[in-house]
Scaffold this motif. Structure first.
Motif, mmCIF file in Angstrom:
data_model
loop_
_atom_site.group_PDB
_atom_site.id
_atom_site.type_symbol
_atom_site.label_atom_id
_atom_site.label_comp_id
_atom_site.label_asym_id
_atom_site.label_seq_id
_atom_site.Cartn_x
_atom_site.Cartn_y
_atom_site.Cartn_z
ATOM 1 N N THR A 1 -3.652 7.670 -8.165
ATOM 2 C CA THR A 1 -4.055 7.254 -6.753
ATOM 3 C C THR A 1 -5.162 6.065 -6.844
ATOM 4 O OG1 THR A 1 -3.291 9.292 -5.596
ATOM 5 C CG2 THR A 1 -4.925 7.470 -4.486
ATOM 6 N N GLU A 2 -6.044 6.434 -7.618
ATOM 7 C CA GLU A 2 -7.162 5.649 -7.849
ATOM 8 C C GLU A 2 -6.654 4.278 -8.575
ATOM 9 O OE1 GLU A 2 -9.687 5.629 -5.982
ATOM 10 O OE2 GLU A 2 -9.596 7.419 -5.209
ATOM 11 N N LEU A 3 -5.984 4.509 -9.631
ATOM 12 C CA LEU A 3 -5.615 3.359 -10.600
ATOM 13 C C LEU A 3 -4.721 2.559 -9.794
ATOM 14 C CD1 LEU A 3 -5.151 5.291 -14.205
ATOM 15 C CD2 LEU A 3 -7.102 3.739 -13.120
ATOM 16 N N ILE A 4 -3.544 2.921 -9.138
ATOM 17 C CA ILE A 4 -2.579 2.229 -8.418
ATOM 18 C C ILE A 4 -3.254 1.661 -7.227
ATOM 19 C CG2 ILE A 4 -0.538 2.547 -7.056
ATOM 20 C CD1 ILE A 4 0.090 2.225 -10.103
ATOM 21 N N ALA A 5 -3.894 2.383 -6.590
ATOM 22 C CA ALA A 5 -4.531 1.531 -5.358
ATOM 23 C C ALA A 5 -5.340 0.415 -5.799
ATOM 24 C CB ALA A 5 -5.545 2.611 -4.648
ATOM 25 N N ASN A 6 -6.220 0.535 -6.638
ATOM 26 C CA ASN A 6 -7.014 -0.738 -7.376
ATOM 27 C C ASN A 6 -5.817 -1.711 -7.764
ATOM 28 O OD1 ASN A 6 -9.374 0.291 -7.209
ATOM 29 N ND2 ASN A 6 -9.543 1.074 -9.051
ATOM 30 N N ALA A 7 -4.722 -1.406 -8.435
ATOM 31 C CA ALA A 7 -3.818 -2.459 -8.669
ATOM 32 C C ALA A 7 -3.169 -3.155 -7.465
ATOM 33 C CB ALA A 7 -2.549 -1.792 -9.528
ATOM 34 N N VAL A 8 -3.027 -2.469 -6.394
ATOM 35 C CA VAL A 8 -2.155 -2.837 -5.165
ATOM 36 C C VAL A 8 -3.316 -3.682 -4.217
ATOM 37 C CG1 VAL A 8 -1.074 -2.193 -3.209
ATOM 38 C CG2 VAL A 8 -0.388 -1.192 -5.156
ATOM 39 N N LEU A 9 -4.485 -3.073 -4.312
ATOM 40 C CA LEU A 9 -5.468 -3.726 -3.062
ATOM 41 C C LEU A 9 -6.060 -4.932 -3.839
ATOM 42 C CD1 LEU A 9 -6.990 -0.273 -1.770
ATOM 43 C CD2 LEU A 9 -5.161 -1.785 -0.900
ATOM 44 N N HIS A 10 -6.278 -4.840 -4.815
ATOM 45 C CA HIS A 10 -7.233 -5.970 -5.642
ATOM 46 C C HIS A 10 -6.376 -7.063 -6.281
ATOM 47 C CE1 HIS A 10 -10.618 -3.830 -4.456
ATOM 48 N NE2 HIS A 10 -10.056 -2.737 -5.103
ATOM 49 N N THR A 11 -5.206 -7.076 -6.246
ATOM 50 C CA THR A 11 -4.361 -8.081 -7.074
ATOM 51 C C THR A 11 -3.089 -8.602 -5.927
ATOM 52 O OG1 THR A 11 -2.616 -6.400 -7.923
ATOM 53 C CG2 THR A 11 -4.792 -7.162 -9.272
ATOM 54 N N LYS A 12 -2.326 -9.652 -6.308
ATOM 55 C CA LYS A 12 -1.497 -9.906 -5.288
ATOM 56 C C LYS A 12 -0.027 -9.980 -5.606
ATOM 57 C CE LYS A 12 -4.233 -13.977 -3.372
ATOM 58 N NZ LYS A 12 -5.407 -13.388 -3.616
ATOM 59 N N PRO B 1 0.667 -1.220 -0.086
ATOM 60 C CA PRO B 1 -0.044 -0.045 -0.194
ATOM 61 C C PRO B 1 0.764 1.284 0.114
ATOM 62 C CG PRO B 1 -0.814 -1.598 1.497
ATOM 63 C CD PRO B 1 0.522 -2.173 1.054
ATOM 64 N N ARG B 2 2.054 1.142 0.495
ATOM 65 C CA ARG B 2 2.952 2.350 0.498
ATOM 66 C C ARG B 2 3.357 2.731 -1.015
ATOM 67 N NH1 ARG B 2 6.941 -0.025 5.124
ATOM 68 N NH2 ARG B 2 6.309 -1.720 3.494
ATOM 69 N N GLY B 3 3.352 1.881 -1.964
ATOM 70 C CA GLY B 3 3.318 2.093 -3.352
ATOM 71 C C GLY B 3 2.531 3.399 -3.823
ATOM 72 N N VAL B 4 1.464 3.256 -3.405
ATOM 73 C CA VAL B 4 0.349 4.390 -3.540
ATOM 74 C C VAL B 4 0.887 5.887 -3.413
ATOM 75 C CG1 VAL B 4 -2.031 5.106 -3.382
ATOM 76 C CG2 VAL B 4 -1.510 2.729 -3.562
ATOM 77 N N THR B 5 1.249 5.966 -2.232
ATOM 78 C CA THR B 5 1.857 7.385 -1.975
ATOM 79 C C THR B 5 3.261 7.563 -2.590
ATOM 80 O OG1 THR B 5 0.973 7.143 0.326
ATOM 81 C CG2 THR B 5 2.785 8.455 -0.042
ATOM 82 N N ILE B 6 4.064 6.571 -2.913
ATOM 83 C CA ILE B 6 5.143 6.745 -3.792
ATOM 84 C C ILE B 6 4.816 7.314 -5.051
ATOM 85 C CG2 ILE B 6 7.219 5.359 -4.807
ATOM 86 C CD1 ILE B 6 7.284 4.055 -1.833
ATOM 87 N N SER B 7 4.055 6.391 -5.780
ATOM 88 C CA SER B 7 3.524 6.784 -7.143
ATOM 89 C C SER B 7 2.944 8.112 -7.105
ATOM 90 C CB SER B 7 2.513 5.865 -7.573
ATOM 91 O OG SER B 7 2.920 4.509 -7.528
ATOM 92 N N ARG B 8 2.058 8.488 -6.152
ATOM 93 C CA ARG B 8 1.486 9.922 -6.389
ATOM 94 C C ARG B 8 2.606 10.955 -6.228
ATOM 95 N NH1 ARG B 8 -1.924 9.175 -2.291
ATOM 96 N NH2 ARG B 8 -0.557 9.931 -0.975
ATOM 97 N N ARG B 9 3.632 10.789 -5.179
ATOM 98 C CA ARG B 9 4.559 11.693 -5.173
ATOM 99 C C ARG B 9 5.430 11.783 -6.371
ATOM 100 N NH1 ARG B 9 5.810 11.034 1.367
ATOM 101 N NH2 ARG B 9 3.692 11.878 2.130
ATOM 102 N N THR B 10 5.640 10.535 -6.810
ATOM 103 C CA THR B 10 6.735 10.564 -7.903
ATOM 104 C C THR B 10 6.035 11.200 -9.311
ATOM 105 O OG1 THR B 10 7.670 8.378 -7.290
ATOM 106 C CG2 THR B 10 7.828 9.106 -9.692
ATOM 107 N N LEU B 11 4.680 11.168 -9.408
ATOM 108 C CA LEU B 11 3.845 11.702 -10.369
ATOM 109 C C LEU B 11 3.853 13.203 -10.365
ATOM 110 C CD1 LEU B 11 1.874 11.582 -12.847
ATOM 111 C CD2 LEU B 11 0.125 11.379 -11.185
ATOM 112 N N ARG B 12 3.828 13.885 -9.224
ATOM 113 C CA ARG B 12 3.847 15.298 -8.735
ATOM 114 C C ARG B 12 5.306 15.867 -9.299
ATOM 115 N NH1 ARG B 12 1.676 19.496 -6.061
ATOM 116 N NH2 ARG B 12 -0.078 18.209 -5.496
ATOM 117 N N LEU B 13 6.310 15.035 -8.715
ATOM 118 C CA LEU B 13 7.716 15.613 -9.338
ATOM 119 C C LEU B 13 7.765 15.583 -10.712
ATOM 120 C CD1 LEU B 13 10.374 16.312 -8.477
ATOM 121 C CD2 LEU B 13 11.064 13.895 -8.204
#
Length: 137
Positions: A50-61, A19-31
């Protein structure tokens, strides 16, 4: 439009199923968007990513990948994940205001200029790619 905004570019960020990957993705995108002079797109782009990556992280293994592309005045944000099943169709956002979950693709549908998905093979793994576009008008 600045000189940089006329040149196409693409970035990919691979993240583990964490789940920390969502925050990392969001901050990277901002940069990325800030460095390319697209700060005006940051708020909506962060929400969509955030929505796309959260779905990828939360709903897959498995792992996920954020992909950000710029071409001809359009920002494409996409998320690859290891589940080849199609995403659940988005509901109406107004009907989901009290729901605990399920707003992700409804937000994407409401905020993006276009969105979609397709099955994808990556490094021998099956999965899907869910994307959305933002026009920089």
């Amino acid at each position: 439009m600045s000189e940089d905004e006329n040149q196409p570019w693409e970035y990919s960020l691979s993240i583990p199923n964490d789940p920390r990957g969502v925050t990392i993705s969001r901050r990277t995108l901002r940069l990325i968007l800030t460095m390319h002079g697209l700060i005006r797109l940051v708020d909506v782009a962060e929400l969509l990513a955030t929505e796309l990556i959260a779905n990828a992280v939360l709903h897959t293994k498995g792992p996920a990948t954020l992909r950000v592309c710029w071409s001809v005045g359009v920002l494409r944000i996409g998320a690859w994940d290891t589940d080849p099943e199609p995403p659940e169709p988005p509901g109406e956002l107004t009907a989901l205001t009290d729901a605990e979950g399920g707003r992700g693709l409804a937000l994407v549908h409401a905020c993006a200029d276009a969105w979609g998905w397709h099955p994808l093979f990556r490094h021998g793994n099956r999965g899907k790619y869910v994307w959305c576009d933002l026009a920089a008008v």
